[in-house]
Design a protein around this motif. Structure first.
Motif, PDB file in Angstrom:
ATOM      1  N   TYR A 106      39.432  49.389  50.279  1.00 48.42           N
ATOM      2  CA  TYR A 106      40.358  48.298  49.977  1.00 48.42           C
ATOM      3  C   TYR A 106      41.581  48.866  49.271  1.00 48.42           C
ATOM      4  O   TYR A 106      41.471  49.687  48.351  1.00 48.42           O
ATOM      5  CB  TYR A 106      39.682  47.260  49.081  1.00 48.42           C
ATOM      6  CG  TYR A 106      40.608  46.110  48.742  1.00 48.42           C
ATOM      7  CD1 TYR A 106      40.629  44.969  49.524  1.00 48.42           C
ATOM      8  CD2 TYR A 106      41.493  46.194  47.665  1.00 48.42           C
ATOM      9  CE1 TYR A 106      41.490  43.918  49.237  1.00 48.42           C
ATOM     10  CE2 TYR A 106      42.364  45.147  47.374  1.00 48.42           C
ATOM     11  CZ  TYR A 106      42.362  44.020  48.162  1.00 48.42           C
ATOM     12  OH  TYR A 106      43.230  42.996  47.891  1.00 48.42           O
ATOM     13  N   ASP A 110      41.314  38.128  46.548  1.00 50.15           N
ATOM     14  CA  ASP A 110      40.336  39.141  46.957  1.00 50.15           C
ATOM     15  C   ASP A 110      39.438  39.550  45.790  1.00 50.15           C
ATOM     16  O   ASP A 110      38.238  39.804  45.965  1.00 50.15           O
ATOM     17  CB  ASP A 110      41.053  40.360  47.520  1.00 50.15           C
ATOM     18  CG  ASP A 110      41.643  40.107  48.899  1.00 50.15           C
ATOM     19  OD1 ASP A 110      41.246  39.117  49.547  1.00 50.15           O
ATOM     20  OD2 ASP A 110      42.519  40.895  49.325  1.00 50.15           O
ATOM     21  N   ALA A 170      37.843  42.807  46.702  1.00 51.51           N
ATOM     22  CA  ALA A 170      38.343  43.931  45.904  1.00 51.51           C
ATOM     23  C   ALA A 170      37.432  44.089  44.695  1.00 51.51           C
ATOM     24  O   ALA A 170      37.117  43.107  44.020  1.00 51.51           O
ATOM     25  CB  ALA A 170      39.779  43.672  45.454  1.00 51.51           C
TER      26      ALA A 170
END
Length: 357
Positions: free
Chosen positions: A217, A233, A239
């Motif tokens: 990511y 995210d 994330a």
């Protein structure tokens, strides 16, 4: 665990593209998934086993030290080094040299959200006996970035500018490992670009510059919409972060928030402290800062609503930044990158973007 590695984080840029949100906070301190953005990076550094971090900054340095202190609450030892004038990435790294003692130093750009395995990056650096190692991430469309090709041995061969026909999908992800003596070789006391001067200079001198390539990511948090998507995210767990002040899921709701049972809040939305969300409101993938109010049947889609701001009844705010304490009147419609500065008041029916039917 990287107990024998120190970390340098370069922070404090003014972040002018985010200034419509707030007039005071530097970008790395903007609330992101419930905590300052920088807290997520510091949590990853701590999780990797690094214990000592040097923050290099030239802008509102006291904002960082006031919040993080000596780092003990995070399980870190944090030291702050202030630039008298902006020195660029390379100059900022050189400016902290005297405060470093480890043989290998991890360096981070403080406005990048990433999920790479930091231990693996350092392992690549040591295995290849590199002078410097870059984390390179593969992206679907590298045309918006300069790219960094590597050979079959993982050695960086060039640093290329943006082009419509890039020869590789590998880009600089803003995380590096340096041997400490290489940092000493960076010119002192003047602006230096690590991308345009330091790394190309190492290549031309015959130094070993390695690339650690992955598809982890990664997001550059340089624009408001990147901030919104990165925050979502983090909330959804896409994330990684150990700093999230709650479980991952469709929303993160902080203390004192009041959400009507008929409202829909999803998509990784952060609902700040003492936020009020009215009947039938729909919030998707957005950031509502402390004290914001969203009225009945209003829609906030992939947007930022600043602290104390108000979105009145049946208004639509989509991909828009609403500054602190601003008011969007009832039935207004804002779309596609609009910015409303702090304290601005838009009257009811004051603006719309839909075509008349």
């Amino acid at each position: 665990m990287l107990h024998d590695v120190e970390a340098v984080v370069l922070v404090g840029g003014k972040g002018t593209r985010l200034r419509p949100l707030t007039l005071s906070a530097p970008k790395p301190m903007l609330p992101t998934a419930g905590v300052p953005f920088l807290a997520h990076l510091l949590s990853r550094i701590r999780e990797a086993g690094v214990r000592r971090v040097v923050l290099g900054t030239s802008y509102l340095a006291e904002t960082f030290s006031d919040h993080f202190g000596d780092g003990s609450a995070l399980g870190l030892e944090i030291e702050y080094v202030v630039e008298n004038e902006p020195l660029g990435t390379g100059g900022g790294i050189r400016n902290v040299y005297k405060h470093l003692s480890a043989d290998d130093v991890l360096v981070f750009n403080g406005d990048v959200l990433a999920g790479t395995d930091l231990t693996a990056v350092v392992d690549t650096h040591r295995r290849t006996k590199a002078d410097a190692t870059l984390h390179l991430v593969r992206v679907q469309d590298p045309r918006a970035f300069g790219c960094v090709p590597t050979d079959d041995d993982g050695r960086v061969t060039a640093f290329l500018e943006k082009t419509e026909d890039p020869p590789t999908d590998q880009i600089n992800a803003g995380c590096y490992v340096f041997r400490r003596e290489v940092i000493e070789s960076i010119p002192e006391g003047r602006p230096v670009s690590v991308e345009r001067e330091t790394f190309p200079g190492l290549l031309s001198s015959g130094a070993r510059v390695s690339g650690h390539v992955d598809v982890a990511y990664w997001r550059d948090m340089g624009t408001p919409m990147d901030l919104v998507r990165g925050s979502a995210d983090l909330v959804r767990g896409v994330a990684p972060s150990a700093a999230l002040p709650g479980p991952t899921g469709e929303s993160l709701v902080l203390e004192g928030a009041r959400i009507h049972p008929t409202a829909r809040v999803a998509g990784g939305t952060t609902v700040g402290r003492n936020v009020t969300i009215g009947k039938g409101a729909r919030i998707e993938g957005s950031m509502l800062f402390d004290g914001a109010v969203v009225g009945d049947n209003a829609r906030v889609l992939h947007a930022v609503v600043g602290a104390g701001a108000r979105i009145d009844e049946s208004a639509l705010v989509s991909e828009t930044v609403i500054g602190d304490r601003a008011v969007v009147g009832a039935h207004c419609e804002l779309r596609h990158g609009m910015r409303v500065w702090p304290d601005v008041v838009l009257p009811p029916h004051g603006i719309r973007f839909s075509a008349d039917v």
